[in-house]
Design an enzyme around this catalytic site. Structure first.
Site, PDB file in Angstrom:
ATOM      1  N   GLU A   1       1.079  -1.140   0.010  1.00  0.00           N
ATOM      2  CA  GLU A   1       0.015  -0.090  -0.171  1.00  0.00           C
ATOM      3  C   GLU A   1       0.925   1.334  -0.121  1.00  0.00           C
ATOM      4  O   GLU A   1       0.553   2.247  -0.795  1.00  0.00           O
ATOM      5  CB  GLU A   1      -0.962   0.191   1.020  1.00  0.00           C
ATOM      6  CG  GLU A   1      -1.900  -1.065   1.109  1.00  0.00           C
ATOM      7  CD  GLU A   1      -3.073  -0.597  -0.155  1.00  0.00           C
ATOM      8  OE1 GLU A   1      -3.118   0.468  -0.495  1.00  0.00           O
ATOM      9  OE2 GLU A   1      -3.660  -1.737  -0.520  1.00  0.00           O
TER      10      GLU A   1
ATOM     11  N   TYR B   1      -6.532   6.928   3.953  1.00  0.00           N
ATOM     12  CA  TYR B   1      -6.636   5.847   2.973  1.00  0.00           C
ATOM     13  C   TYR B   1      -5.988   4.426   3.213  1.00  0.00           C
ATOM     14  O   TYR B   1      -6.568   3.600   3.282  1.00  0.00           O
ATOM     15  CB  TYR B   1      -6.273   6.434   1.497  1.00  0.00           C
ATOM     16  CG  TYR B   1      -6.121   4.974   0.596  1.00  0.00           C
ATOM     17  CD1 TYR B   1      -7.160   4.271   0.166  1.00  0.00           C
ATOM     18  CD2 TYR B   1      -4.884   4.633   0.446  1.00  0.00           C
ATOM     19  CE1 TYR B   1      -6.958   2.985  -0.526  1.00  0.00           C
ATOM     20  CE2 TYR B   1      -4.713   3.529  -0.406  1.00  0.00           C
ATOM     21  CZ  TYR B   1      -5.641   2.441  -0.878  1.00  0.00           C
ATOM     22  OH  TYR B   1      -5.475   1.482  -1.500  1.00  0.00           O
TER      23      TYR B   1
ATOM     24  N   ASP C   1      -9.526   4.943  -2.676  1.00  0.00           N
ATOM     25  CA  ASP C   1      -8.381   5.344  -3.446  1.00  0.00           C
ATOM     26  C   ASP C   1      -8.970   5.919  -4.931  1.00  0.00           C
ATOM     27  O   ASP C   1     -10.123   6.076  -5.107  1.00  0.00           O
ATOM     28  CB  ASP C   1      -7.413   4.180  -3.623  1.00  0.00           C
ATOM     29  CG  ASP C   1      -8.076   3.141  -4.645  1.00  0.00           C
ATOM     30  OD1 ASP C   1      -9.282   2.848  -4.955  1.00  0.00           O
ATOM     31  OD2 ASP C   1      -7.288   2.337  -4.923  1.00  0.00           O
TER      32      ASP C   1
END
Length: 333
Positions: free
Chosen positions: A38, A120, A138
């Site tokens: 990520e 996020y 996202d």
């Protein structure tokens, strides 16, 4: 009308992407891999990240190994992925997690306390690695949501409203029962079906619920406000080469663009071009060296917020030596 999570999950079960950081059905999810991927995927594509992810995993198989690594080693393996503050935060986060015994927090709130983890990323790790019923928003999820609900206000002003709709997508029981799969299904839907250009609506499991498709405007969403003109900045850098082929390099300040990275010496970047005389007055110098600087070309690089034009001047010094001051040193190319 909210789309049916069951339809999306059935599609995902048949068409899920096989990714090096993604656990297969029945496999245990590794939070370290989820977190690492990520962070790498911010502002970067899956295709670009894959080789970097594999190299990082080979060098640092777990978060403790990454925490123990020298920052220079981490930055060297990151080189080319861009947004180098991510690499510094990655290392700091690994050290914070190692101090917790190598265990990541399993809630959004706990993850937000770690360096380099924003809203996020915390939601993505919490959903994927720990099964928390949250929707990470996202760019893919933003695009899917704007089309599902035919949200026509342009970005970036509409981002908050789009996110408010996106977090409702997991309202039904099936989504909450499989939060890890549901989050990744949303990512795959945006990446493979609900693409930025020419979405494959005929293949979409949520086609019947999509207001954008019904109105014939899906491909135009999300709309974006006109981009401002990207300003141009100017720099000059000096390439000093010794008889052994070493380059004179300087470490950039830890804070700021390309922070902590090694690079060719030169003055700050600015709005106006550097005249030759002014640039040469700031060229690196040392006792017994009288380099003859010659212009060898100009490099253009486009950053997110500006375009950089760098004049590159080169010289041979004929001496192999270590340089002090300002962190400069001769290193092999």
């Amino acid at each position: 009308m909210l789309p049916c999570a069951t339809d999306l999950l059935r599609w995902y079960d048949r068409h899920r992407r096989i990714l090096p950081w993604r656990a297969l059905p029945g496999q245990k999810i590794d939070p370290y891999r989820v977190w690492l991927s990520e962070i790498m995927l911010q502002q970067t594509t899956v295709t670009a990240v894959m080789p970097y992810f594999e190299r990082f995993l080979a060098a640092f198989p777990d978060v403790t190994a990454l925490a123990r690594a020298p920052q220079d080693r981490v930055m060297a393996l990151w080189a080319g992925l861009g947004y180098y503050a991510r690499a510094r935060n990655l290392h700091a986060c690994a050290q914070a997690v190692a101090a917790r015994g190598g265990v990541f927090p399993d809630t959004v709130e706990g993850l937000l306390e770690l360096p380099g983890i924003g809203a996020y990323t915390a939601a993505a790790i919490a959903a994927i690695a720990f099964g928390r019923p949250v929707v990470p928003v996202d760019g893919n999820v933003e695009r899917v949501t704007s089309r599902l609900f035919a949200l026509t206000d342009p970005l970036p002003a509409a981002r908050k409203a789009i996110a408010a709709r996106a977090v409702t997508l997991n309202a039904d029981a099936q989504a909450k029962a499989r939060p890890s799969d549901f989050a990744q299904a949303l990512f795959d839907l945006g990446a493979g079906i609900c693409t930025p250009r020419s979405p494959a609506c005929v293949l979409c499991p949520w086609r019947e619920a999509c207001a954008g498709h019904a109105q014939g405007i899906a491909a135009t969403l999300p709309r974006r406000a006109p981009k401002p003109v990207r300003p141009v900045r100017h720099g000059v850098h000096f390439c000093l080469v010794d008889e052994a082929g070493g380059l004179l390099l300087v470490r950039r300040p830890e804070k700021g663009l390309l922070g902590g990275m090694m690079g060719l010496p030169g003055p700050h970047w600015r709005d106006d071009p550097w005249p030759e005389a002014e640039a040469l007055s700031l060229a690196p110098a040392a006792p017994r060296l009288q380099p003859h600087w010659r212009m060898v070309g100009q490099v253009k690089h486009v950053f997110t917020h500006f375009t950089l034009l760098v004049d590159v001047r080169s010289a041979d010094c004929g001496l192999s030596q270590q340089y002090g001051g300002g962190g400069m040193r001769a290193l092999p190319r």
